[in-house]
Design a protein around this motif. Structure first.
Motif, PDB file in Angstrom:
ATOM      1  N   TRP A 180      95.471 -13.082  81.197  1.00  0.00           N
ATOM      2  CA  TRP A 180      95.017 -13.891  82.396  1.00  0.00           C
ATOM      3  C   TRP A 180      96.006 -14.911  82.615  1.00  0.00           C
ATOM      4  O   TRP A 180      96.931 -15.217  82.062  1.00  0.00           O
ATOM      5  CB  TRP A 180      93.712 -14.594  81.646  1.00  0.00           C
ATOM      6  N   PHE A 191      93.102 -21.772  75.584  1.00  0.00           N
ATOM      7  CA  PHE A 191      92.117 -21.058  76.076  1.00  0.00           C
ATOM      8  C   PHE A 191      91.257 -20.591  74.893  1.00  0.00           C
ATOM      9  O   PHE A 191      91.503 -20.165  74.017  1.00  0.00           O
ATOM     10  CB  PHE A 191      92.765 -19.706  76.830  1.00  0.00           C
ATOM     11  N   VAL A 200      88.350 -17.873  74.128  1.00  0.00           N
ATOM     12  CA  VAL A 200      88.137 -16.488  74.528  1.00  0.00           C
ATOM     13  C   VAL A 200      87.011 -15.976  73.592  1.00  0.00           C
ATOM     14  O   VAL A 200      86.936 -16.183  72.441  1.00  0.00           O
ATOM     15  CB  VAL A 200      89.369 -15.518  74.175  1.00  0.00           C
ATOM     16  N   CYS A 244      83.966  -9.996  78.517  1.00  0.00           N
ATOM     17  CA  CYS A 244      84.993 -10.979  78.225  1.00  0.00           C
ATOM     18  C   CYS A 244      84.913 -12.274  78.826  1.00  0.00           C
ATOM     19  O   CYS A 244      84.586 -12.199  80.015  1.00  0.00           O
ATOM     20  CB  CYS A 244      86.259 -10.348  78.256  1.00  0.00           C
ATOM     21  N   ILE A 297      86.805 -16.165  79.280  1.00  0.00           N
ATOM     22  CA  ILE A 297      87.843 -17.111  79.276  1.00  0.00           C
ATOM     23  C   ILE A 297      87.579 -18.452  79.772  1.00  0.00           C
ATOM     24  O   ILE A 297      87.154 -18.407  80.882  1.00  0.00           O
ATOM     25  CB  ILE A 297      88.941 -16.539  79.403  1.00  0.00           C
ATOM     26  N   SER A 329      89.630 -22.395  80.023  1.00  0.00           N
ATOM     27  CA  SER A 329      90.808 -23.027  80.073  1.00  0.00           C
ATOM     28  C   SER A 329      90.444 -24.365  79.483  1.00  0.00           C
ATOM     29  O   SER A 329      89.459 -25.282  79.946  1.00  0.00           O
ATOM     30  CB  SER A 329      91.602 -23.114  81.314  1.00  0.00           C
ATOM     31  N   TRP A 385      83.826 -20.777  82.826  1.00  0.00           N
ATOM     32  CA  TRP A 385      84.106 -19.609  82.085  1.00  0.00           C
ATOM     33  C   TRP A 385      84.467 -18.369  83.050  1.00  0.00           C
ATOM     34  O   TRP A 385      83.643 -18.291  84.182  1.00  0.00           O
ATOM     35  CB  TRP A 385      82.972 -18.976  81.308  1.00  0.00           C
TER      36      TRP A 385
END
Length: 135
Positions: free
Chosen positions: A8, A17, A19, A62, A64, A66, A75
């Motif tokens: 990413w 990050f 995850v 998934c 992710i 930051s 997200w």
């Protein structure tokens, strides 16, 4: 077929990050909850990660997020499915039947002896291995 590498992009000021990998699509509330069962819940400073021990032929979700210090992103989400590949070596025992009095065996549709279509091997007591291919 039991692992995946995810990559990413991140902004220049991202510190790390968060995850999360799940077998089910998660709501915003589930993403924030600590009790939601997950395949993975990890924090990393890299912009890639290898996820191992996944089930073959399975869909995963998934997520992710930051962390930029004073700001945390929304997200980012994506879906992936692991492959369902038979690992090699693969062996077929060919549980074949005799056909007629000549003791020639029938073969399964799509399989050919020695790579030549239509050739059917004779059954004998030889311990030699025959090469079968699937077309």
């Amino acid at each position: 077929n039991d692992s995946i590498v995810i990559n990413w992009g991140g902004s220049f000021d991202a510190i790390d990050f968060h995850v999360k990998i799940s077998e089910e699509k998660l709501t915003a509330e589930q993403l924030e909850a600590k009790s939601t069962p997950l395949v993975l819940d990890s924090v990393t400073d890299a912009t890639w990660m290898t996820i191992k021990d996944l089930l073959p032929g399975k869909k995963y979700y998934c997520y992710i997020q930051s962390n930029c210090g004073e700001e945390i992103s929304e997200w980012l989400d994506t879906v992936f499915t692991t492959s369902n590949i038979v690992t090699i070596p693969y062996e077929e025992k060919f549980n074949l039947e005799y056909t007629g009095s000549s003791k020639v065996v029938s073969y399964l549709k799509g399989w050919y002896y020695g790579g030549t279509e239509g050739y059917t091997p004779f059954v004998n007591t030889c311990t030699q291995n025959y090469l079968y291919t699937f077309k």
